[in-house]
Design a protein around this motif. Sequence first.
Motif, short mmCIF file in Angstrom:
data_model
loop_
_atom_site.label_atom_id
_atom_site.label_comp_id
_atom_site.label_asym_id
_atom_site.label_seq_id
_atom_site.Cartn_x
_atom_site.Cartn_y
_atom_site.Cartn_z
N HIS A 409 0.83 -1.21 0.00
CA HIS A 409 0.00 0.00 0.00
C HIS A 409 0.87 1.27 0.00
CE1 HIS A 409 -4.05 -1.88 1.45
NE2 HIS A 409 -3.49 -2.56 0.47
N ARG A 441 -8.43 4.91 1.48
CA ARG A 441 -8.00 4.25 2.71
C ARG A 441 -9.14 3.50 3.41
NH1 ARG A 441 -8.00 6.13 7.92
NH2 ARG A 441 -6.66 4.91 9.32
N THR A 442 -10.38 3.91 3.17
CA THR A 442 -11.50 3.33 3.93
C THR A 442 -12.62 2.79 3.06
OG1 THR A 442 -12.55 5.50 4.09
CG2 THR A 442 -11.04 4.86 5.87
N TYR A 446 -14.48 9.37 5.35
CA TYR A 446 -13.27 9.32 6.18
C TYR A 446 -13.59 9.40 7.66
CZ TYR A 446 -8.66 10.60 7.97
OH TYR A 446 -7.50 10.64 8.68
N LEU A 459 -6.05 1.54 0.05
CA LEU A 459 -4.94 1.96 0.90
C LEU A 459 -5.26 1.70 2.36
CD1 LEU A 459 -4.04 5.37 -0.83
CD2 LEU A 459 -2.99 3.14 -1.21
N LEU A 467 -0.49 8.88 5.73
CA LEU A 467 -1.15 9.30 4.49
C LEU A 467 -1.16 10.81 4.36
CD1 LEU A 467 -2.66 8.41 1.97
CD2 LEU A 467 -4.77 8.43 3.31
#
Length: 898
Positions: A409, A441-442, A446, A459, A467
């Motif tokens: 990642h 990322r999620t 967020y 990610l 990040l």
Amino acid sequence: MASLKELTDAHILLLAVHLTSDGDLQRLRALLDCRRGILSQTVAYRLVLSFYPVETPDQSTLIEFLKSFQDGNRQPTDSEDFKVDSSISTISRQDALRRCRTLRIQPVPNHLPREKGSGQANFIIEWAKRLEALSGTLQPLTEFVERFVEHDPDLRHWYETYVVPVLRLQYEFYPDAEDIIGVRELEKMTAEGGVSTLLQYAERSHNAADIARDLEYVVTPWVCGAQRAKRRRIDSLAAETKVEETAWESVNSWLMNESLNDFEVAAKTFIGWNGPSDVEAPADAIVSRYAQTGLAIIYACPETSRDLLAISREVLTKVASLIGLAAPDSTTTEPHIVLAESFVKGLEEVDLLSSSLSRKTNPFTRASESSVQLLVGTLATSAALFELGLASSLGDVVRTSVFGSERRHKDELRRLLQQIPRLTRKEINWRSVRRQLLWFRTWSQYSEVQPDSPRPAYLGRLTAEYLETQILYSFLTAGQYDAAKEVYLDTQPQPLPESGVESRIVASIFEAYDNASNGNRDRGGMKRAYEILRAFRSRFPQSTALSDIDHLIRATHSLSFYQLTLQHGVPFRPVAIRVQKDPLTLLEKVLGQDPKAYTKLDDLLEIGRNLVRAHLPSRETLAQELDPVELRVSDAEHRITYHAIMAALAVNDFHTAYAYITTRLSTSPTETSSPNLMDDVSWRAAYAAGKYRPSVSPKSLTSQIDSLAQRMELLSRALMLAPSGEALSGILATWRRYEEEMEGLKAQAVDEERSFDAKADAALPGGFGLEDRDADVAETKRAMARRIWPTSRAGPSYEEEAPMGLFDVARGAATALRKSAAFPLGSGGLRDLKIKEAGTGSEGGLVDNTDSASSLEGGRTRKRDMVANMVTNNLVSGIGWVLGAQPRDRLDQAHEPE
């Protein structure tokens, strides 16, 4: 000519062959009518196949010949009216039989599905194939066959199955293509091979309308005709149903194979075609299998584009509708993905292999709510990556999201941040980039998911701080300084601590600086480093790191205008300053390599000051030294000036070196609080310039005396500034040589002046020579004038002037002796005073004055009297005249009575 009645059957056959090979089909038809018992219709077809020239341009004769067989009202021709050529009639019976036996008459192949088809239809098909092979096109074949299809159902079936599809490909759909399949090749194709071949031309166009058209007007007629022929041999409905199921699997296999070669063709075919309409197999199995094929097609997509992503969404929407799910929302670019835990645990990377995608138990392609949701997140991620300028296949996105490690990642994030500004042509909205990276990322909003969320995401293995730090770095790299200040300094709460932002800014500046190939701050990496500094300097007014960088960039920019090459011919780069333990050595190289650099001393001094204030190599290293920065600046200025003086002397520019010494360096010994930063260059520079001898002596005596006087003045300065008595011997030796040289020049000047005065006196009218008494008086006046240096005269003679500054020699020598450890000034130490050279009485050396010291009263001579007496006695022959002093022994002699 003979008649037909005179010919045997062998002669008749030879005559028919002769007429056929000559293309005289009209007479051949007449011959057939005359001898039907010998020449049947089948024989006629065989003769034409065997001997009629197929390359005949006009096929109308053959067409009329064949149509004549369809006319049953034709009457036989009278054999008496048929004339036979002598070339046939003269052949003997035995020779005719022998020739007939050697004839190679071809049979008419059976091209029709029925065992007993029309003989003329089989001939027409065979002849049409020959026309196609000869011309290489379908037009002659079509024109020939179309004259007969209305009267023969079998011929029509063959024409619609094989000729019509090829005819549409060659003339209607792809007239410019050169590799269209022919009728002969199509007849030999299997079902799977035929579908792939007939659709390959539509695949090249990448047009859904072309594909649909070819399926309707090319593939369907051929498949229907071929299947109709096969069904004639099938005895049961179960067997026919099995054929239909196999056909569906063949279509699925074709779609899957085509998705690996041309995703758009396979995907649009899946969207637009629902399979055969007369399927009698179980519907649920077919639908489930067809839906799984759609998911497999999406995973098999080898690349990504805006159109392919849109097609993939259409495929996914159709799959969802096939299994009864709501269509995915295609309007949102950041969907909220929910995956069942059992589904995630059952995923294995081997299932993403192309050979495994069609397997019925594959969890990635088996149609379910979670498999559809996973592809929704994958498609959204791929679309975002594509819009950012870095396309990634769907398979790679899934592998990274589900099976990627933290290192993977991080690599993907670095690849993203490096390639985005390089690959995207339009202007990048970096705020949107940040929002998308946070979604990567999620795979959700967020703020809704904790940083340690275990769910799959592109990610998902990265921490929020890591990040954000990398995103800030990309902002700085891309020159988005306003956006960086807005997001990371002005937003509350701040995504990163202010110290972390400062550290990232400093690191970005140094990265740009170290990668710069030129020191000019208006070019390349230096320009970017300078822009970052200017953008954030005011936001961190107390930052010592940014202050140091400011001085470093100033020094580097100024240094870039000078010629400088490092060892092994390596051109100078800014990073060379940062890796030097002592960056001031670079200025020494500049002065050594650039012949004119010494003339720009002020610029070099400013560079040196900035290098010192940049605290190189680091503040941590310099913190161990207790010397204030101003002392280091002063020391740097002295070093640079010294090397500039040496560079000037190296190119015989004594005047510049003299000016630098007299105006830039210390004029008196200075004390500093640091033992490491004592001034050790001022006296060395003065000494080096003082002992310098020009390569070409001045021509005029005046210039020679002036030059020597300047050098003697520099020697006097060196005496004053020398830190110890150890340096005096060399300086005084040089001085002694110059003193002798000056005496010689002075004597020469006096002689020239006297000669000039004598000539001038002699040239006066009425002049008389001086009496002896008057000459003595004149000489006495000149001697007195030399002592008192009268200033009333506008232009003193060489007898009256002496080099300036020589009194400082004695004073400097005394100062140096007082500082020397070899000159003890304590009680009783004067008798041990010795300044040694190679030998007593060597040129310029000091001699032992213990005799003079012992002659003083009671050994209680004052130290200042001792120094004055010593310097006077040793330098009187050279510089005593400037002091107006005489040695003590001479003074004593002067007071002794005669």
